[in-house]
Design a protein around this motif. Structure first.
Motif, PDB file in Angstrom:
ATOM      1  N   THR A 130       0.842  -1.191   0.000  1.00 52.03           N
ATOM      2  CA  THR A 130       0.000   0.000   0.000  1.00 52.03           C
ATOM      3  C   THR A 130       0.875   1.238   0.000  1.00 52.03           C
ATOM      4  OG1 THR A 130      -1.801  -1.098   1.192  1.00 52.03           O
ATOM      5  CG2 THR A 130      -1.743   1.318   1.258  1.00 52.03           C
ATOM      6  N   LEU A 131       0.637   2.103  -0.971  1.00 48.40           N
ATOM      7  CA  LEU A 131       1.253   3.430  -1.003  1.00 48.40           C
ATOM      8  C   LEU A 131       0.108   4.429  -0.910  1.00 48.40           C
ATOM      9  CD1 LEU A 131       3.892   3.045  -3.886  1.00 48.40           C
ATOM     10  CD2 LEU A 131       4.385   3.303  -1.455  1.00 48.40           C
ATOM     11  N   TRP A 132      -0.099   4.974   0.275  1.00 49.75           N
ATOM     12  CA  TRP A 132      -1.182   5.929   0.469  1.00 49.75           C
ATOM     13  C   TRP A 132      -0.862   7.202  -0.311  1.00 49.75           C
ATOM     14  CZ3 TRP A 132      -5.043   3.309   2.306  1.00 49.75           C
ATOM     15  CH2 TRP A 132      -6.224   3.970   2.637  1.00 49.75           C
ATOM     16  N   SER A 133      -1.590   8.262  -0.127  1.00 50.82           N
ATOM     17  CA  SER A 133      -1.507   9.426  -1.015  1.00 50.82           C
ATOM     18  C   SER A 133      -0.228  10.239  -0.806  1.00 50.82           C
ATOM     19  CB  SER A 133      -2.709  10.342  -0.781  1.00 50.82           C
ATOM     20  OG  SER A 133      -3.909   9.632  -0.905  1.00 50.82           O
ATOM     21  N   GLY A 134       0.322  10.734  -1.918  1.00 52.45           N
ATOM     22  CA  GLY A 134       1.302  11.808  -1.869  1.00 52.45           C
ATOM     23  C   GLY A 134       2.726  11.431  -1.543  1.00 52.45           C
ATOM     24  N   ASN A 135       3.140  10.208  -1.769  1.00 51.40           N
ATOM     25  CA  ASN A 135       4.518   9.810  -1.469  1.00 51.40           C
ATOM     26  C   ASN A 135       5.455  10.049  -2.647  1.00 51.40           C
ATOM     27  OD1 ASN A 135       3.989   8.475   1.210  1.00 51.40           O
ATOM     28  ND2 ASN A 135       2.657   7.235  -0.099  1.00 51.40           N
ATOM     29  N   HIS A 136       6.746  10.141  -2.339  1.00 54.15           N
ATOM     30  CA  HIS A 136       7.793  10.215  -3.364  1.00 54.15           C
ATOM     31  C   HIS A 136       8.667   8.978  -3.220  1.00 54.15           C
ATOM     32  CE1 HIS A 136      11.104  11.923  -5.824  1.00 54.15           C
ATOM     33  NE2 HIS A 136      11.867  11.271  -4.955  1.00 54.15           N
ATOM     34  N   VAL A 137       8.759   8.195  -4.291  1.00 57.14           N
ATOM     35  CA  VAL A 137       9.635   7.013  -4.300  1.00 57.14           C
ATOM     36  C   VAL A 137      10.729   7.274  -5.324  1.00 57.14           C
ATOM     37  CG1 VAL A 137       9.785   4.518  -4.528  1.00 57.14           C
ATOM     38  CG2 VAL A 137       7.663   5.563  -3.699  1.00 57.14           C
ATOM     39  N   GLY A 138      11.942   7.495  -4.849  1.00 59.25           N
ATOM     40  CA  GLY A 138      13.049   7.931  -5.684  1.00 59.25           C
ATOM     41  C   GLY A 138      13.610   6.829  -6.565  1.00 59.25           C
ATOM     42  N   HIS A 139      14.299   7.261  -7.595  1.00 56.80           N
ATOM     43  CA  HIS A 139      14.855   6.394  -8.634  1.00 56.80           C
ATOM     44  C   HIS A 139      15.688   5.246  -8.068  1.00 56.80           C
ATOM     45  CE1 HIS A 139      18.897   8.176  -8.109  1.00 56.80           C
ATOM     46  NE2 HIS A 139      18.202   9.266  -7.803  1.00 56.80           N
ATOM     47  N   HIS A 140      15.585   4.107  -8.701  1.00 57.69           N
ATOM     48  CA  HIS A 140      16.346   2.895  -8.373  1.00 57.69           C
ATOM     49  C   HIS A 140      16.031   2.337  -6.980  1.00 57.69           C
ATOM     50  CE1 HIS A 140      18.835   4.735 -11.594  1.00 57.69           C
ATOM     51  NE2 HIS A 140      19.020   3.473 -11.957  1.00 57.69           N
ATOM     52  N   SER A 141      14.965   2.784  -6.356  1.00 59.74           N
ATOM     53  CA  SER A 141      14.600   2.233  -5.050  1.00 59.74           C
ATOM     54  C   SER A 141      13.808   0.944  -5.225  1.00 59.74           C
ATOM     55  CB  SER A 141      13.790   3.247  -4.237  1.00 59.74           C
ATOM     56  OG  SER A 141      14.625   4.298  -3.781  1.00 59.74           O
ATOM     57  N   ILE A 142      13.826   0.118  -4.184  1.00 60.91           N
ATOM     58  CA  ILE A 142      13.144  -1.172  -4.184  1.00 60.91           C
ATOM     59  C   ILE A 142      12.260  -1.252  -2.942  1.00 60.91           C
ATOM     60  CG2 ILE A 142      13.418  -3.681  -4.093  1.00 60.91           C
ATOM     61  CD1 ILE A 142      16.193  -3.277  -5.390  1.00 60.91           C
TER      62      ILE A 142
END
Length: 218
Positions: A130-142
């Protein structure tokens, strides 16, 4: 696309019904819960005991979505996920049309990715996340399986979140951080170094100022 059954009758199930119905090609037909929590209907749709699901809504004709929270570090949701898979159900994922999904890698199954998430290139997202609203997931992350990321979390580039973690509102992970299994990252926590398994991180609480609001000049 097969019609959808949602596991759960709580707030997340209600929201899942709304999002799938209004912003996907799925048609939600029913809900399911364990027999001891059975009720006649939910959101105007029938509710069937999970133990009887295959009889009324078989896996060859219906997909399933497990709409449960982060309880017990996502293990309750994980357990139902595994049972559903063993019963042969395909598990639906929802990605909001208002999510900026730039990674070339599709997420796994039973993911719930809400509006205003930014998923940068080369990000890999596992299953039952679950990714709730408004998150930032940066490049090359797992992000490994069975995780819950609440709102406005910043995951910088090259981070790795192992399974069964909870990340609270406004948490921040510095570049290259690895969050070990079974971690709780509290709301507002700033993580600058990799963690170890089963750790809990809480930020310092705000302190009460001695003066009243009408005694200070803003």
């Amino acid at each position: 696309m097969k019609p959808l059954v949602i596991f759960g009758t709580g707030d997340i199930a209600s929201l899942a019904n709304y999002y799938f119905q209004s912003d996907s090609e799925y048609i939600v037909e029913a809900f399911t819960v364990d027999r001891k929590y059975l009720q006649s209907s939910f959101e105007g749709k029938p509710v069937v005991a999970f133990e009887d699901l295959s009889r009324f809504y078989p896996s060859d004709k219906y997909d399933l979505f497990i709409a449960l929270s982060y309880k017990n570090l996502n293990r309750v949701r994980e357990a139902k996920y595994r049972v559903a898979k063993a019963e042969g159900y395909s598990l639906a994922s929802y990605i909001s049309s208002k999510c900026t999904y730039l990674s070339q890698f599709a997420p796994g199954d039973n993911c719930f990715i809400l509006e205003n998430n930014t998923i940068q290139p080369f990000v890999q997202i596992g299953s039952n996340i679950t990714l709730w609203s408004g998150n930032h997931v940066g490049h090359h992350s797992i992000i490994d399986d069975h995780n819950f990321v609440s709102s406005h979390v910043v995951i910088s580039g090259h981070c790795h979140i192992e399974s069964n973690c909870f990340l609270g509102v406004n948490a921040t992970l510095h570049n290259g951080v690895r969050i070990a299994k079974n971690n709780v990252i509290g709301a507002g926590a700033v993580i600058s170094k990799s963690t170890r398994e089963s750790e809990v991180y809480l930020p310092q609480r705000s302190s009460l100022f001695t003066k009243k609001s009408d005694e200070i000049n803003l």
